[in-house]
Write an enzyme that holds these catalytic residues in place. Structure first.
Site, short mmCIF file in Angstrom:
data_model
loop_
_atom_site.label_atom_id
_atom_site.label_comp_id
_atom_site.label_asym_id
_atom_site.label_seq_id
_atom_site.Cartn_x
_atom_site.Cartn_y
_atom_site.Cartn_z
N HIS A 5 6.68 -7.48 -2.33
CA HIS A 5 6.50 -7.06 -0.92
C HIS A 5 7.44 -7.39 0.13
O HIS A 5 7.43 -7.30 1.24
CB HIS A 5 5.06 -6.96 -0.43
N TRP A 16 1.33 2.19 -8.67
CA TRP A 16 1.42 3.76 -9.34
C TRP A 16 2.85 3.46 -9.87
O TRP A 16 3.05 3.83 -11.19
CB TRP A 16 1.47 4.91 -8.12
N SER A 62 -4.51 2.89 4.50
CA SER A 62 -4.61 2.27 3.21
C SER A 62 -4.68 0.55 3.21
O SER A 62 -5.51 0.02 2.72
CB SER A 62 -3.58 2.55 2.11
N LYS A 78 0.82 -1.33 0.12
CA LYS A 78 -0.10 0.03 0.03
C LYS A 78 0.78 1.16 -0.16
O LYS A 78 0.21 2.40 0.30
CB LYS A 78 -1.14 0.06 1.25
#
Ligand code: A3P
Length: 296
Positions: free
Chosen positions: A110, A53, A140, A48
């Protein structure tokens, strides 16, 4: 939706000192033995922090000119495979990454730094790390855990806040993650450490810095197209970047492209929670060269 039935909320367990779930550890041998190539680019983040993006920015930087149709026809999670994921009846992240036909291969992870497959270091791969301030990151993640039916049950907000502070969320402690990756920057020159808040403040400037790191020099027109493609509203509208095709998420509970702001934590933290959080934060974040902004 029958597709949703196959998935169940997972349970956290201690995995070499990090809280993990079966969906990200079942394929461990294959993940650890993944063969990186020298031109692979790893996009590493705590969940998050702005992974999607930056993934879209990188995909457009490398392929937006030669294969612009990717952006409207291939979901981002196929363009940029998530290395450690293994969901039932879906290709594993390792399989997707191994089958990528593009050069460079863009790969998302991650993983805390100690779990990164060693071939990425041996091959001296470029790595783009994105970090986001703890409070917004937590907010988030809370909404993500609510809406993603394979994630551990987040419980209520107050419970979640304390679990986050203790590192009892998937991929473990935010504090360890951002700090250990930050430390690595001192010895590994091919690591570009970015901040979500900087991207919000000036996306163009951050794309320029990223291009400098990658050795790319897009034309002004290409850069404008990338800026347009990655605007929050445009990514929210685009089914290939908004995760609406990803069946383990229940968009009735929350959306993937949820708010895209700095400071939404103010709508979640009570004054007492904020004080408790801040006091604990100071104790954990002792390397003062790493600074986050909670507003821009
Ligand atoms: P919010 O939940 O605060 O809205 P990740 O991709 O690492 O899972 O991170 C998702 C977070 O990044 C979400 O935050 C999402 O809205 C935000 N995000 C994704 N694309 C964005 C963009 N183009 N601009 C701003 N925020 C974006």
């Amino acid at each position: 939706d029958p597709k949703k039935m196959e998935f169940t909320r997972s349970v956290l367990f201690d995995f070499h000192g990090v809280q993990m779930t079966k969906y990200f550890t079942e394929n461990w041998e294959k993940i650890q033995n993944f063969q990186a190539r020298p031109d692979d680019i790893l996009i590493a983040t705590y969940p998050k922090a702005g992974t999607t993006w930056v993934s879209v920015i990188l995909d457009l930087l490398y392929f937006g000119k030669t294969a612009p149709e990717r952006h409207t026809s291939i979901p981002i999670y196929e363009r940029v495979p998530f290395l450690e994921i293994t969901f039932p009846s879906m290709d594993s992240g390792v399989d997707l990454a191994e089958n990528l036909a593009t050069t460079p291969r863009l790969i998302k992870t991650h993983l805390p730094i100690q779990f990164v497959p060693k071939s990425f270091w041996e091959q001296n791969c470029k790595i783009v790390y994105v970090a986001r301030n703890a409070k917004d990151n937590m907010v988030s993640y809370f909404h993500m855990d609510r809406m993603t039916l394979t994630q551990p049950d987040p419980g209520d907000w107050n419970t979640y806040l304390h679990r986050f502070m203790e590192g009892k969320v998937l991929f473990g402690s935010w504090y360890d993650h951002v700090n250990n990756w930050w430390k690595k920057k001192q010895t590994y020159s091919k690591l570009h450490y970015m901040f979500y808040e900087d991207m919000i403040e000036d996306t163009g400037r951050e794309i320029d810095k990223l291009c400098f790191f990658l050795g790319l020099s897009p034309s002004a027109e290409e850069k404008n197209q990338i800026m347009y493609g990655v605007q929050f509203d445009n990514m929210k509208k685009n089914d290939m970047t908004n995760y609406s095709t990803f069946h383990v998420m229940d968009f009735k509970i929350s959306t993937f492209m949820r708010k895209g702001e700095v400071g939404d934590w103010k709508n979640h933290f009570t004054v007492a929670q904020n004080e408790e959080f801040e006091e604990d934060y100071k104790k954990r974040m002792t390397d003062h060269t790493l600074q986050f902004r909670t507003e821009v």
